[in-house]
Design an enzyme around this catalytic site. Structure first.
Site, PDB file in Angstrom:
ATOM      1  N   HIS A   1      -9.154   0.920  -5.752  1.00  0.00           N
ATOM      2  CA  HIS A   1      -8.312   0.061  -4.916  1.00  0.00           C
ATOM      3  C   HIS A   1      -6.855   0.400  -5.192  1.00  0.00           C
ATOM      4  O   HIS A   1      -6.450   0.488  -6.364  1.00  0.00           O
ATOM      5  CB  HIS A   1      -8.565  -1.425  -5.192  1.00  0.00           C
ATOM      6  CG  HIS A   1      -9.988  -1.792  -4.880  1.00  0.00           C
ATOM      7  ND1 HIS A   1     -10.443  -1.900  -3.583  1.00  0.00           N
ATOM      8  CD2 HIS A   1     -11.049  -1.982  -5.690  1.00  0.00           C
ATOM      9  CE1 HIS A   1     -11.742  -2.169  -3.618  1.00  0.00           C
ATOM     10  NE2 HIS A   1     -12.139  -2.222  -4.878  1.00  0.00           N
TER      11      HIS A   1
ATOM     12  N   TYR B   1       0.797  -1.236   0.000  1.00  0.00           N
ATOM     13  CA  TYR B   1       0.000   0.000   0.000  1.00  0.00           C
ATOM     14  C   TYR B   1       0.827   1.281   0.000  1.00  0.00           C
ATOM     15  O   TYR B   1       0.261   2.374  -0.006  1.00  0.00           O
ATOM     16  CB  TYR B   1      -0.942  -0.001   1.209  1.00  0.00           C
ATOM     17  CG  TYR B   1      -1.936  -1.146   1.176  1.00  0.00           C
ATOM     18  CD1 TYR B   1      -2.934  -1.200   0.210  1.00  0.00           C
ATOM     19  CD2 TYR B   1      -1.868  -2.191   2.098  1.00  0.00           C
ATOM     20  CE1 TYR B   1      -3.837  -2.251   0.160  1.00  0.00           C
ATOM     21  CE2 TYR B   1      -2.765  -3.251   2.062  1.00  0.00           C
ATOM     22  CZ  TYR B   1      -3.748  -3.270   1.089  1.00  0.00           C
ATOM     23  OH  TYR B   1      -4.645  -4.312   1.048  1.00  0.00           O
TER      24      TYR B   1
ATOM     25  N   ALA C   1     -11.819  -4.051   2.706  1.00  0.00           N
ATOM     26  CA  ALA C   1     -12.296  -5.438   2.659  1.00  0.00           C
ATOM     27  C   ALA C   1     -13.815  -5.542   2.542  1.00  0.00           C
ATOM     28  O   ALA C   1     -14.330  -6.565   2.073  1.00  0.00           O
ATOM     29  CB  ALA C   1     -11.810  -6.182   3.903  1.00  0.00           C
TER      30      ALA C   1
HETATM   31  C1  DQA Z   1      -7.922  -2.493  -0.936  1.00  0.00           C
HETATM   32  C2  DQA Z   1      -7.954  -3.960  -1.367  1.00  0.00           C
HETATM   33  C3  DQA Z   1      -8.809  -4.791  -0.423  1.00  0.00           C
HETATM   34  O1  DQA Z   1      -8.824  -6.139  -0.829  1.00  0.00           O
HETATM   35  C4  DQA Z   1      -8.255  -4.722   0.988  1.00  0.00           C
HETATM   36  O2  DQA Z   1      -9.081  -5.433   1.864  1.00  0.00           O
HETATM   37  C5  DQA Z   1      -8.042  -3.324   1.443  1.00  0.00           C
HETATM   38  C6  DQA Z   1      -7.481  -2.352   0.518  1.00  0.00           C
HETATM   39  C7  DQA Z   1      -6.965  -1.655  -1.797  1.00  0.00           C
HETATM   40  O3  DQA Z   1      -7.064  -0.446  -1.742  1.00  0.00           O
HETATM   41  O4  DQA Z   1      -6.110  -2.211  -2.493  1.00  0.00           O
HETATM   42  O5  DQA Z   1      -8.258  -3.000   2.616  1.00  0.00           O
HETATM   43  O6  DQA Z   1      -9.224  -1.956  -1.083  1.00  0.00           O
END
Ligand code: DQA
Length: 138
Positions: A98, A23, A75
């Protein structure tokens, strides 16, 4: 001025500290300042919650007056019929974002309950995805 709300769901308050290899290492608060200076002619708002109901309440609150919602439901994307229903209930269009490429990750991340209720989806482009989503509404 257009009013656009960015909503981040669970665990996204930990951006910068949370799994930085996936991230990144920037906090969202820091990135939000960059966005505000990029879009000085937009009324840009930010809301984050770890609670499903709070995310739904916020969608209801802005969903008949704002020009756009940029939503990373974390999520809950993969589990929440209730957030999907909230998106259908309001008139403000949304874009799903995402940070990571969910399609290159675990199978349970490949399905989104939200994608059919939004204008479009941006995945895997890091924080830049939020900027691109805001641009869509301009
Ligand atoms: C997310 C991807 C989701 O699968 C994960 O649970 C997240 C972050 C992303 O920004 O890549 O919390 O939404």
């Amino acid at each position: 001025m257009k009013q656009i709300l960015i909503i981040n769901g669970p665990n996204l308050n930990l951006l910068g500290k949370r799994e930085p290899t996936i991230y990144g290492s920037q906090t969202f608060e820091e990135y939000f300042q960059t966005l505000q200076s990029l879009f000085s002619d937009v009324e840009l708002h930010y809301f984050q919650s770890n609670h499903e109901g709070a995310l739904i309440d916020k969608i209801h609150e802005v969903g008949f007056t704002f020009d756009g919602i940029v939503l990373n439901a974390g999520a809950y994307t993969h589990t929440s019929v209730a957030i999907a229903d909230a998106l259908s209930a309001v008139t403000t269009p949304a874009v799903e974002v995402h940070i990571s490429n969910v399609h290159a990750r675990e199978a349970f991340r490949h399905h989104s309950y939200l994608s059919s209720r939004v204008k479009g989806v941006i995945v895997g482009l890091g924080l830049k995805g939020y900027e691109l989503a805001v641009r869509y509404f301009l």
